[in-house]
Enzyme design. Structure first.
Site, PDB file in Angstrom:
ATOM      1  N   LYS A 171       0.843  -1.202   0.000  1.00  0.00           N
ATOM      2  CA  LYS A 171       0.000   0.000   0.000  1.00  0.00           C
ATOM      3  C   LYS A 171       0.872   1.244   0.000  1.00  0.00           C
ATOM      4  O   LYS A 171       1.598   1.501   0.964  1.00  0.00           O
ATOM      5  CB  LYS A 171      -0.904   0.041   1.239  1.00  0.00           C
ATOM      6  CG  LYS A 171      -1.876   1.240   1.228  1.00  0.00           C
ATOM      7  CD  LYS A 171      -2.496   1.495   2.581  1.00  0.00           C
ATOM      8  CE  LYS A 171      -1.657   2.390   3.441  1.00  0.00           C
ATOM      9  NZ  LYS A 171      -1.611   3.802   2.960  1.00  0.00           N
ATOM     10  N   GLU A 244      10.048   1.130  10.647  1.00  0.00           N
ATOM     11  CA  GLU A 244      11.092   2.148  10.446  1.00  0.00           C
ATOM     12  C   GLU A 244      10.413   3.488  10.683  1.00  0.00           C
ATOM     13  O   GLU A 244       9.597   3.928   9.876  1.00  0.00           O
ATOM     14  CB  GLU A 244      11.694   2.028   9.045  1.00  0.00           C
ATOM     15  CG  GLU A 244      13.030   2.740   8.893  1.00  0.00           C
ATOM     16  CD  GLU A 244      12.862   4.208   8.515  1.00  0.00           C
ATOM     17  OE1 GLU A 244      12.958   5.063   9.431  1.00  0.00           O
ATOM     18  OE2 GLU A 244      12.645   4.495   7.334  1.00  0.00           O
ATOM     19  N   CYS A 278      13.703  10.754   6.941  1.00  0.00           N
ATOM     20  CA  CYS A 278      13.766  10.315   8.338  1.00  0.00           C
ATOM     21  C   CYS A 278      15.173  10.445   8.900  1.00  0.00           C
ATOM     22  O   CYS A 278      15.353  10.656  10.101  1.00  0.00           O
ATOM     23  CB  CYS A 278      13.273   8.878   8.468  1.00  0.00           C
ATOM     24  SG  CYS A 278      14.130   7.690   7.414  1.00  0.00           S
ATOM     25  N   GLU A 375      10.745  16.408  15.860  1.00  0.00           N
ATOM     26  CA  GLU A 375      11.145  16.150  14.476  1.00  0.00           C
ATOM     27  C   GLU A 375      10.328  17.044  13.551  1.00  0.00           C
ATOM     28  O   GLU A 375       9.105  16.908  13.458  1.00  0.00           O
ATOM     29  CB  GLU A 375      10.914  14.684  14.107  1.00  0.00           C
ATOM     30  CG  GLU A 375      11.309  14.369  12.674  1.00  0.00           C
ATOM     31  CD  GLU A 375      10.978  12.946  12.253  1.00  0.00           C
ATOM     32  OE1 GLU A 375      11.634  12.443  11.332  1.00  0.00           O
ATOM     33  OE2 GLU A 375      10.058  12.346  12.843  1.00  0.00           O
TER      34      GLU A 375
END
Length: 477
Positions: A171, A244, A278, A375
């Site tokens: 997906k 992750e 990331c 973040e």
């Protein structure tokens, strides 16, 4: 291939336009880039059933043939770079040059994974018995890929899962489904029907997948907050998970760097792909002896970088991919303004269409500020002054995240010593963001569970099976 229309799901080796569709926006223009199928629960069930039916045959296929299929998919991608890069730019926003590198990276990951082999461990080979431990596939994998690198991060999952004999339902993000759907069209005749199924959908599809009893494993790349929900949803059926997740990567810049040479590298460590990585540098600690000249050099370089529509010649940084992330980045900038922090560059939103945020660098905000602790996942970077190595290492490690980090310095031995004290899954010395399909990549703490890449990444898609054979007693003459 026609990259401008006909975006369909791949289910059981056939293209399926679905019973409903949703629009995908170009983040540079806020106009429709294309429409994608909006999968129903029935579509998901059919995709899982197809993967389940294909699993025994694919698992029994010799690994050499599975490797050949990965290499064939890679070559098909490389033969269609131009179409994929333009489509990727239209839905993700990154400049054409960056999009081309992503397509090449996706192919590289497929080929790199195909170079690996699964280990077989001989535990005992005695007069009485032979024992070995081998790796066997799990079954059907549900893979959920993010919007920042739609193709390459999907291949982080497709390559090891298929190589090890699993089948998959993939997906893509609803913000960037088009290039992944076209990938399905590209490879549908390379793989047996049902081995790889690709479906698209809105926010409901991910939770349907993570809670579905038909999956043996979920592999997810995305935020830590969503990762927690994925793990919770997978728990009732004890699905294996690889997660992750987010990072708040720290860069530590030593006083012996060559300021002029390193300034551009440090800039791109933070701002490549508009900071939507990331493992981008999210906070940069600079030694007091070089803080002033380095901040001026980075700020000066930032002013030379062109921000704009990724399809336009010379653009180096595109827009934020989606409105939700765009609003979050603007909120962090506003918080810094409200707190009175000094801006070296940026901070003012351009009044133009699209989700554009100017490159923004903040001068030495306090350690407890939101822009240091959270973040940002966008083009905003805090530069922070330090003067003691023990202190800066403690500050770098004082985070719930532990994905990546970097150390920059002329004394490589000293830089390596510092790098080894950083509590992150990957730490680079005098570079950043280099990943290899032959090396493990994963996060510590709340940056993830499991790894991708390398033999360790292959093992994530397998179970250990030990076979013990009792040897016949020798027959007396």
């Amino acid at each position: 291939m026609d990259f401008d229309r006909d975006y369909a799901m791949l289910i059981d080796g056939r293209l399926d336009s679905g019973s409903a569709r949703f629009d995908v926006l170009n983040p540079a223009t806020e106009q429709v880039a294309g429409s994608a199928p909006d999968a129903t629960r029935g579509d998901l069930d059919r995709a899982i059933d197809a993967a389940r039916a294909a699993f025994p045959g694919w698992a029994a296929t010799p690994i050499a043939e599975r490797k050949a299929a990965l290499n064939a998919m890679a070559q098909a991608l490389l033969a269609n770079i131009d179409g994929f890069k333009r489509l990727l730019t239209s839905e993700q926003g990154k400049p054409h040059a960056e999009a081309e590198r992503e397509v090449m990276g996706a192919a590289y990951w497929l080929m790199g994974a195909a170079s690996l082999d699964l280990p077989v461990t001989v535990n005992e080979d005695s007069a009485n018995r032979y024992s070995e431990t081998r790796r066997v596939p799990l079954g059907v994998v549900g893979a959920i890929a993010p919007w920042n690198f739609p193709l390459s991060l999907a291949m982080f999952k497709v390559a090891p899962a298929l190589l090890t004999g699993n089948t998959m339902v993939l997906k893509p993000s609803p913000f960037t489904p088009l290039s992944t759907l076209k990938f399905g069209e590209l490879v549908k005749d390379i793989l047996p029907a049902g081995v790889l199924n690709i479906i698209a959908g809105g926010d409901a599809l991910g939770p349907w997948m993570t809670s579905h009893k038909g999956f043996d494993k979920i592999s997810f790349t995305g935020s830590t907050a969503t990762g927690r929900r994925v793990m919770e949803s997978a728990a009732p059926t004890l699905k294996r998970v690889t997660l992750e997740l987010g990072g708040n990567d720290a860069a530590i810049v030593m006083p012996d760097v060559d300021v002029e040479k390193v300034a551009s590298d440090l800039f791109w460590a933070a701002f490549r792909n508009n900071g939507q990585i990331c493992i981008a540098t999210k906070r940069m600690y600079v030694h007091k002896d070089v803080y002033e000249p380095l901040k001026e050099a980075i700020a000066a370089y930032a002013k030379t970088v062109k921000v704009g529509d990724g399809s336009e010649q010379g653009t180096q940084i595109g827009p934020i991919n989606n409105e939700g992330q765009y609003r979050r980045v603007l909120e962090l900038i506003q918080d810094a303004k409200d707190k009175g922090y000094k801006f070296l560059v940026g901070g003012e939103k351009a009044d133009v269409p699209g989700y554009f945020v100017p490159v923004t660098i903040i001068d030495n905000p306090p350690e407890d500020s939101r822009i240091v602790q959270e973040e940002q996942f966008g083009p905003v970077l805090p530069l922070i002054k330090f003067d003691d190595y023990d202190d800066v290492i403690a500050r770098a490690n004082a985070s719930e995240y532990g994905l990546g980090g970097s150390v920059w310095g002329g004394d490589e031995d000293k830089a390596l010593e510092i790098a080894q004290r950083i509590a992150s899954g990957t730490v680079w010395v005098n570079e950043t963001q280099y990943l290899s399909p032959t090396a493990a990549f994963g996060g510590m703490k709340q940056s993830g569970v499991g790894v991708e890449g390398g033999v360790e990444g292959l093992l994530e898609y397998t179970s250990a099976q030990t076979i013990v054979r009792r040897k016949r007693a020798p027959v007396a003459a």
